[in-house]
Design an enzyme around this catalytic site. Structure first.
Site, mmCIF file in Angstrom:
data_model
loop_
_atom_site.group_PDB
_atom_site.id
_atom_site.type_symbol
_atom_site.label_atom_id
_atom_site.label_comp_id
_atom_site.label_asym_id
_atom_site.label_seq_id
_atom_site.Cartn_x
_atom_site.Cartn_y
_atom_site.Cartn_z
ATOM 1 N N ASP A 12 0.820 -1.226 0.000
ATOM 2 C CA ASP A 12 0.000 0.000 0.000
ATOM 3 C C ASP A 12 0.850 1.271 0.000
ATOM 4 O O ASP A 12 0.440 2.288 0.544
ATOM 5 C CB ASP A 12 -0.949 0.046 1.218
ATOM 6 C CG ASP A 12 -1.761 -1.210 1.353
ATOM 7 O OD1 ASP A 12 -2.267 -1.683 0.326
ATOM 8 O OD2 ASP A 12 -1.878 -1.729 2.485
ATOM 9 N N HIS A 40 -4.293 -2.146 -5.913
ATOM 10 C CA HIS A 40 -3.790 -0.800 -6.146
ATOM 11 C C HIS A 40 -4.988 0.124 -6.307
ATOM 12 O O HIS A 40 -5.974 -0.270 -6.913
ATOM 13 C CB HIS A 40 -3.113 -0.707 -7.507
ATOM 14 C CG HIS A 40 -1.834 -1.425 -7.608
ATOM 15 N ND1 HIS A 40 -0.880 -1.384 -6.654
ATOM 16 C CD2 HIS A 40 -1.343 -2.172 -8.609
ATOM 17 C CE1 HIS A 40 0.152 -2.086 -7.056
ATOM 18 N NE2 HIS A 40 -0.111 -2.584 -8.235
#
Ligand code: GDP
Length: 423
Positions: A12, A40
């Site tokens: 992340d 994503h």
């Protein structure tokens, strides 16, 4: 040029945005590891998208997107993901490796049942079947894509496979058995759906390298989640390193010329495991809500992420283990509210200060040693030249750059594609 974009930390880090941004100049974007277990977030002129398996090049019509052999192919969720892109009116080119392995219905169930069985000792799995998938892959009982098209062979293989799976389901988990003929039918549907995309992607990529094409290798998660080098056992079940891209995509290791490692200006993590610079209480809540573009909540699971101050010890290790040739720091804008910035520059463990990353047991007991710096206390979004950042923001970036020992070549000051400062 062959470039890998990978994470320095727990995942992340904002790889999606940077990949999407760099995709403009790429001919091919490749996913080479992991599966649908992470995602994503990409924000562009078409909207806001959470990509799980599709490579980030799907928003560019000129790009060939490759799901390579190293990926755990979840055909059902891929279909849904493709539909959201198609619904947004986007046309894309996709190839799926004939050697990718197929995530099976029992992988997801096993993941769920095993976490149930472990109770308090559970791993905090995303329950997307990744660990059972890789167990089967390395036990050599998994199904590669090409096997889907050899129907008699497939049926026989499934019968043998589910004989064993059902013993485990019955005696270890006390659950209903799976009918291998139903799995066969499901796999036949997957086979039809992916057929137009299936190719020898390793050959395609090797040829593309010979032709001098620009290739982007897109990593999932980050260094600290790598099976070997991460915070074992709180890791993922496949390698998250740029080095693995050679295996997961079927290209020569020396072909990868640039390894761009992404790190956030603070720390965030999902799942269980040690996290030395973690924040708790109100401080954590504030950073979590202000983080990313919509707060720090998982792109795949929606789970609140754990957050903390920037950990220079973990990130230096994360960069080294990736072999970083350059670093991109994202989310600098998020820290604009802080009076004082903290960078974890050492771990105190057993009366000593360590500047090297430690094994999991020691990390659990380590206390962070912080270097503090004044905050800049103003909005930095909208700034388009690095030199125009407040002095305190530049000092923060440059201090971290020294700690990492790698050039911070890009600083991201907002979630949008154009919010990037080059150095
Ligand atoms: P990835 O898996 O590494 O691509 O990361 P995620 O997409 O899960 O998380 C990154 C989050 O941060 C996403 O919500 C992005 O939109 C957001 N993001 C990326 N760069 C920036 C930035 O510079 N500033 C802010 N505020 N958000 C960013």
């Amino acid at each position: 040029m062959i470039r890998a974009i990978v994470g320095a930390n727990w995942g992340d880090e904002g790889k999606g945005k940077i990949t999407d941004m760099c995709a403009d100049r790429s001919d091919i974007v490749v996913r080479y590891q992991g599966g649908a277990n992470a995602g994503h977030t990409i924000i562009n002129e078409h909207g806001r998208f959470a990509l799980h398996q599709l490579p980030s090049g799907v928003f560019h019509e000129h790009i060939t997107n490759v799901i390579a052999n190293g990926v755990a192919l979840n055909a059902a969720s891929l279909k849904e993901e493709m539909q959201t892109i198609i619904d947004a009116g986007i046309k894309f080119n996709l190839l799926i490796s004939d050697k990718a392995q197929v995530l099976m219905p029992h992988h997801v169930l096993m993941d769920v049942y095993e976490e149930e069985r472990l109770g308090d000792k559970k791993f905090g799995s995303t329950k997307s079947g990744i660990a059972p998938f890789f167990s089967d892959k390395y036990s050599k009982v998994g199904v590669q894509v090409w096997e889907l098209y050899d129907k008699d062979f497939l049926l026989e293989k499934l019968e043998t496979m589910y004989d064993k799976v059902n013993v485990q389901f019955k005696y270890l988990y006390n659950k209903e058995p799976i009918d291998y003929r139903e799995v066969y039918n499901t796999l036949c549907e997957y086979a039809e759906f992916i057929k137009p995309y299936v190719a020898d992607t390793s050959k395609f990529l090797r040829n593309a390298i010979k032709e001098g094409k620009n290739i982007l290798l897109e990593g999932q998660l980050g260094s600290l989640k790598d099976t070997d080098h991460g915070i074992y056992p709180y890791v993922t079940s496949s390698s998250t390193l740029a080095g693995y891209a050679a295996v997961g995509a079927g290209i020569p290791p020396y072909a990868i010329e640039n390894i761009t490692v992404i790190t956030k200006a603070y720390s965030s993590a999902v799942g269980a495991g040690p996290f030395v610079s973690e924040l708790f209480g109100e401080e954590a809540d504030e950073l979590r809500v202000r983080g990313g573009d919509k707060g720090e909540f998982g792109a795949t699971t929606g789970r609140p992420r754990r957050v903390g101050y920037f950990d220079a010890v973990a990130t230096r290790y994360g960069c080294e283990i990736q072999g970083a040739t350059e670093v991109c720091m994202t989310c600098l804008d998020v820290l604009s509210y802080m009076d004082t910035l903290h960078v974890c520059t050492g771990y105190e463990y057993d009366g000593k200060i360590y500047t090297d990353f430690l094994t999991t047991d020691k990390l659990y007991k380590a206390k962070p040693v912080y270097t503090t710096m004044p905050g800049w206390k103003c909005d930095i979004r909208g700034i388009t030249d690095y030199n125009d950042l407040p002095k305190e923001a530049k000092d923060y970036v440059e201090f971290i750059e020294k700690e990492l020992g790698v050039k911070v070549s890009m600083v991201s000051n907002g979630p949008k594609r154009n919010e990037i400062l080059y150095r």
